[in-house]
Write a protein that holds these residues in place. Structure first.
Motif, PDB file in Angstrom:
ATOM      1  N   THR A   1       0.849  -1.208   0.000  1.00  0.00           N
ATOM      2  CA  THR A   1       0.000   0.000   0.000  1.00  0.00           C
ATOM      3  C   THR A   1       0.879   1.252   0.000  1.00  0.00           C
ATOM      4  O   THR A   1       2.060   1.195   0.370  1.00  0.00           O
ATOM      5  CB  THR A   1      -0.881   0.079   1.272  1.00  0.00           C
ATOM      6  OG1 THR A   1      -0.019   0.112   2.414  1.00  0.00           O
ATOM      7  CG2 THR A   1      -1.829  -1.099   1.410  1.00  0.00           C
ATOM      8  N   LEU A   2       0.272   2.361  -0.374  1.00  0.00           N
ATOM      9  CA  LEU A   2       0.936   3.674  -0.273  1.00  0.00           C
ATOM     10  C   LEU A   2      -0.092   4.708   0.153  1.00  0.00           C
ATOM     11  O   LEU A   2      -1.251   4.635  -0.292  1.00  0.00           O
ATOM     12  CB  LEU A   2       1.475   4.102  -1.641  1.00  0.00           C
ATOM     13  CG  LEU A   2       2.793   3.509  -2.110  1.00  0.00           C
ATOM     14  CD1 LEU A   2       3.029   3.899  -3.571  1.00  0.00           C
ATOM     15  CD2 LEU A   2       3.959   4.017  -1.246  1.00  0.00           C
ATOM     16  N   PRO A   3       0.278   5.690   0.977  1.00  0.00           N
ATOM     17  CA  PRO A   3      -0.687   6.758   1.309  1.00  0.00           C
ATOM     18  C   PRO A   3      -0.921   7.659   0.087  1.00  0.00           C
ATOM     19  O   PRO A   3       0.016   7.931  -0.658  1.00  0.00           O
ATOM     20  CB  PRO A   3       0.014   7.560   2.416  1.00  0.00           C
ATOM     21  CG  PRO A   3       1.192   6.748   2.836  1.00  0.00           C
ATOM     22  CD  PRO A   3       1.545   5.853   1.680  1.00  0.00           C
ATOM     23  N   PRO A   4      -2.175   8.122  -0.099  1.00  0.00           N
ATOM     24  CA  PRO A   4      -2.482   8.887  -1.312  1.00  0.00           C
ATOM     25  C   PRO A   4      -1.811  10.254  -1.390  1.00  0.00           C
ATOM     26  O   PRO A   4      -1.756  10.847  -2.464  1.00  0.00           O
ATOM     27  CB  PRO A   4      -4.007   9.022  -1.267  1.00  0.00           C
ATOM     28  CG  PRO A   4      -4.378   8.817   0.159  1.00  0.00           C
ATOM     29  CD  PRO A   4      -3.356   7.893   0.738  1.00  0.00           C
ATOM     30  N   LYS A   5      -1.282  10.747  -0.282  1.00  0.00           N
ATOM     31  CA  LYS A   5      -0.728  12.119  -0.358  1.00  0.00           C
ATOM     32  C   LYS A   5       0.447  12.201  -1.337  1.00  0.00           C
ATOM     33  O   LYS A   5       0.745  13.274  -1.861  1.00  0.00           O
ATOM     34  CB  LYS A   5      -0.334  12.647   1.017  1.00  0.00           C
ATOM     35  CG  LYS A   5       0.896  12.054   1.610  1.00  0.00           C
ATOM     36  CD  LYS A   5       1.234  12.724   2.926  1.00  0.00           C
ATOM     37  CE  LYS A   5       2.349  11.967   3.622  1.00  0.00           C
ATOM     38  NZ  LYS A   5       2.489  12.240   5.012  1.00  0.00           N
ATOM     39  N   TYR A   6       1.096  11.055  -1.621  1.00  0.00           N
ATOM     40  CA  TYR A   6       2.245  11.099  -2.537  1.00  0.00           C
ATOM     41  C   TYR A   6       1.860  11.266  -4.002  1.00  0.00           C
ATOM     42  O   TYR A   6       2.711  11.442  -4.858  1.00  0.00           O
ATOM     43  CB  TYR A   6       3.159   9.879  -2.318  1.00  0.00           C
ATOM     44  CG  TYR A   6       3.703   9.884  -0.908  1.00  0.00           C
ATOM     45  CD1 TYR A   6       4.484  10.946  -0.457  1.00  0.00           C
ATOM     46  CD2 TYR A   6       3.394   8.873  -0.009  1.00  0.00           C
ATOM     47  CE1 TYR A   6       4.941  10.992   0.850  1.00  0.00           C
ATOM     48  CE2 TYR A   6       3.858   8.904   1.303  1.00  0.00           C
ATOM     49  CZ  TYR A   6       4.624   9.973   1.720  1.00  0.00           C
ATOM     50  OH  TYR A   6       5.076  10.028   3.011  1.00  0.00           O
ATOM     51  N   PHE A   7       0.562  11.218  -4.307  1.00  0.00           N
ATOM     52  CA  PHE A   7       0.129  11.550  -5.666  1.00  0.00           C
ATOM     53  C   PHE A   7       0.462  12.993  -6.017  1.00  0.00           C
ATOM     54  O   PHE A   7       0.665  13.335  -7.174  1.00  0.00           O
ATOM     55  CB  PHE A   7      -1.401  11.449  -5.776  1.00  0.00           C
ATOM     56  CG  PHE A   7      -1.948  10.061  -5.864  1.00  0.00           C
ATOM     57  CD1 PHE A   7      -1.390   9.115  -6.710  1.00  0.00           C
ATOM     58  CD2 PHE A   7      -3.050   9.704  -5.105  1.00  0.00           C
ATOM     59  CE1 PHE A   7      -1.923   7.844  -6.801  1.00  0.00           C
ATOM     60  CE2 PHE A   7      -3.588   8.430  -5.191  1.00  0.00           C
ATOM     61  CZ  PHE A   7      -3.023   7.499  -6.038  1.00  0.00           C
ATOM     62  N   TYR A   8       0.445  13.842  -4.990  1.00  0.00           N
ATOM     63  CA  TYR A   8       0.318  15.278  -5.249  1.00  0.00           C
ATOM     64  C   TYR A   8       1.641  16.026  -5.258  1.00  0.00           C
ATOM     65  O   TYR A   8       1.840  16.959  -4.487  1.00  0.00           O
ATOM     66  CB  TYR A   8      -0.672  15.904  -4.252  1.00  0.00           C
ATOM     67  CG  TYR A   8      -2.046  15.285  -4.350  1.00  0.00           C
ATOM     68  CD1 TYR A   8      -2.938  15.703  -5.332  1.00  0.00           C
ATOM     69  CD2 TYR A   8      -2.427  14.252  -3.499  1.00  0.00           C
ATOM     70  CE1 TYR A   8      -4.194  15.115  -5.441  1.00  0.00           C
ATOM     71  CE2 TYR A   8      -3.679  13.660  -3.600  1.00  0.00           C
ATOM     72  CZ  TYR A   8      -4.559  14.095  -4.571  1.00  0.00           C
ATOM     73  OH  TYR A   8      -5.788  13.508  -4.685  1.00  0.00           O
ATOM     74  N   ASP A   9       2.566  15.598  -6.163  1.00  0.00           N
ATOM     75  CA  ASP A   9       3.663  16.515  -6.482  1.00  0.00           C
ATOM     76  C   ASP A   9       3.085  17.500  -7.507  1.00  0.00           C
ATOM     77  O   ASP A   9       1.869  17.438  -7.817  1.00  0.00           O
ATOM     78  CB  ASP A   9       4.891  15.736  -6.990  1.00  0.00           C
ATOM     79  CG  ASP A   9       4.654  15.059  -8.334  1.00  0.00           C
ATOM     80  OD1 ASP A   9       3.479  14.925  -8.744  1.00  0.00           O
ATOM     81  OD2 ASP A   9       5.638  14.668  -8.993  1.00  0.00           O
ATOM     82  N   ALA A  10       3.902  18.388  -8.052  1.00  0.00           N
ATOM     83  CA  ALA A  10       3.354  19.411  -8.954  1.00  0.00           C
ATOM     84  C   ALA A  10       2.645  18.752 -10.137  1.00  0.00           C
ATOM     85  O   ALA A  10       1.527  19.136 -10.515  1.00  0.00           O
ATOM     86  CB  ALA A  10       4.472  20.336  -9.429  1.00  0.00           C
ATOM     87  N   HIS A  11       3.273  17.715 -10.711  1.00  0.00           N
ATOM     88  CA  HIS A  11       2.681  17.062 -11.880  1.00  0.00           C
ATOM     89  C   HIS A  11       1.393  16.327 -11.495  1.00  0.00           C
ATOM     90  O   HIS A  11       0.386  16.401 -12.211  1.00  0.00           O
ATOM     91  CB  HIS A  11       3.712  16.100 -12.490  1.00  0.00           C
ATOM     92  CG  HIS A  11       3.251  15.468 -13.768  1.00  0.00           C
ATOM     93  ND1 HIS A  11       2.801  16.205 -14.846  1.00  0.00           N
ATOM     94  CD2 HIS A  11       3.144  14.157 -14.136  1.00  0.00           C
ATOM     95  CE1 HIS A  11       2.446  15.378 -15.820  1.00  0.00           C
ATOM     96  NE2 HIS A  11       2.638  14.124 -15.414  1.00  0.00           N
ATOM     97  N   GLY A  12       1.422  15.629 -10.350  1.00  0.00           N
ATOM     98  CA  GLY A  12       0.232  14.905  -9.894  1.00  0.00           C
ATOM     99  C   GLY A  12      -0.932  15.856  -9.640  1.00  0.00           C
ATOM    100  O   GLY A  12      -2.081  15.533  -9.949  1.00  0.00           O
ATOM    101  N   SER A  13      -0.642  17.023  -9.082  1.00  0.00           N
ATOM    102  CA  SER A  13      -1.719  17.997  -8.835  1.00  0.00           C
ATOM    103  C   SER A  13      -2.300  18.495 -10.156  1.00  0.00           C
ATOM    104  O   SER A  13      -3.515  18.685 -10.272  1.00  0.00           O
ATOM    105  CB  SER A  13      -1.195  19.178  -8.015  1.00  0.00           C
ATOM    106  OG  SER A  13      -0.901  18.743  -6.710  1.00  0.00           O
ATOM    107  N   ASP A  14      -1.429  18.694 -11.157  1.00  0.00           N
ATOM    108  CA  ASP A  14      -1.945  19.082 -12.485  1.00  0.00           C
ATOM    109  C   ASP A  14      -2.807  17.964 -13.065  1.00  0.00           C
ATOM    110  O   ASP A  14      -3.865  18.228 -13.646  1.00  0.00           O
ATOM    111  CB  ASP A  14      -0.781  19.361 -13.454  1.00  0.00           C
ATOM    112  CG  ASP A  14      -0.134  20.708 -13.171  1.00  0.00           C
ATOM    113  OD1 ASP A  14      -0.770  21.539 -12.481  1.00  0.00           O
ATOM    114  OD2 ASP A  14       1.010  20.924 -13.620  1.00  0.00           O
TER     115      ASP A  14
END
Ligand code: SAH
Ligand code: AVI
Length: 332
Positions: free
Chosen positions: A42-55
């Protein structure tokens, strides 16, 4: 003059305050050690949100299939004046604010009503915070914006104190990305930060036909797949790992027992991955998965219970005509 304060980050026009953790939270190394070295992975979802992930998340919200953002925006458009008039906020404090796009409906209502307040967006993604704050200051020149970068899992006790009335905002059904017990603890924590007269505006996605839910997380253009796979690039960068994203595929399925979408990355082959900063190697079997996100869906009752169990009083429950999404306004 150059900014030398480590607790202040800035670009040309906007200054971002860094939220001091109120309790320790695992860093990416510890999260990867806990989540990737044992099964189920598993991985926590907060790691989605680098600059590219947020875009990429912003692009998801524009896909035909991802109805939650559109529906929540419509609900806000319809009820924003009522929300502002009844909560009468001196500050709007938004958790996990992202692009703040939908929050603009609240600022539009402020303009309509001649109401002034300030805005404190809080998010883990500093790039998106700065971009959003700049866009907002161009659009709403009367709005003072005080962005806060930090991890809300590290607690809310160190949020900047404020003496006026506050409207806490938590949109997008991000509460659904918490496990149920953690969601309850988080709403309890928000309630503790609130003072008499403060309001909470909470947006949440609803249980519905699984085909509609699954389509929303499997858009035709593959934007959600790219968003999911991007976490591997984050791990490569932050952990000095060597994941090859092409060797994984995106999977999102509705789990009716838990009433949630479960998003996974599926290993397409048997493969070895080196996690440099963990000084570890993992062997993934063909078909083995990493659970990257859960996205719980709510019934009107489960959502109201989440809010009232924290001790807050339900003020309004705004529901989309198709029952796809809910906005709850609650007060202390
Ligand atoms: N509220 C926006 C964005 C939702 S996406 C909307 O409704 O469109 C989820 C947001 O929460 C992202 O901006 C992400 O960066 C932020 N986020 C995720 N985990 C976080 C954490 N642990 N602490 C603070 N922000 C977080
Ligand atoms: C932010 N969060 C509520 C989104 C969701 O729907 O769970 C993130 C997302 N994941 C895939 N698509 C959107």
């Amino acid at each position: 003059m150059a900014n030398t304060d480590p607790l202040i980050k800035a670009n040309a026009d906007v200054v971002c305050q860094v939220l001091k953790p109120a309790r320790p939270v695992p860093d990416i190394i510890e999260d990867a050690r806990n989540g990737l070295l044992s099964r189920p992975r598993t991985l926590p979802p907060k790691y989605f949100y680098d600059a590219h992930g947020s875009d990429l998340f912003e692009r998801i919200t524009e896909t035909r299939e991802y109805y939650p953002s559109r529906t929540e925006n419509e609900l806000l458009q319809r009820h924003a004046r009522d929300i502002i008039a009844s909560s009468n906020p001196d500050q709007i404090l938004e958790l996990g604010s992202g692009s703040s796009r939908k929050t603009q409906r609240l600022f539009d209502a402020c303009v309509d009503l001649g109401h002034a307040c300030n805005y404190a967006p809080m998010d883990v993604c500093e790039d998106m915070l700065l971009q959003a704050s700049q866009e907002l200051s161009g659009k709403y020149d009367w709005l003072a914006i005080n962005p806060i970068v930090g991890d809300y899992h590290a607690g809310l006790d160190n949020l900047p104190s404020f003496t006026g009335r506050r409207l806490f905002v938590f949109l997008g059904s991000t509460i659904g990305n918490f496990e149920p017990a953690a969601a309850q603890r988080f709403i309890n924590e928000i309630e503790k930060c609130m003072r008499a007269g403060d309001r909470l505006l909470l947006g949440a996605d609803r249980v519905k036909d699984p085909a509609i839910l699954e389509a929303a997380y499997n858009d035709n253009d593959g934007v959600t797949a790219a968003f999911n796979l991007n976490v591997l690039r984050v791990l490569n960068r932050e952990l000095h790992a060597n994941f090859v994203p092409d060797r994984f595929r995106h999977r999102a399925e509705y789990n009716p027992t838990h009433q949630r979408i479960e998003m996974r990355l599926v290993s397409e082959h048997e493969q070895h991955v080196h996690l440099g900063r963990l000084e570890a190697d993992i062997k993934l079997q063909s078909g083995e998965t990493i659970l990257t996100e859960v996205s719980h869906k709510f019934t009107p009752e489960s959502l109201q219970a989440l809010v009232t169990h924290s001790g807050l009083t339900l003020q309004e429950h705004y529901q989309a005509d198709d029952d796809y999404f809910s906005l709850i306004l609650a007060h202390k």
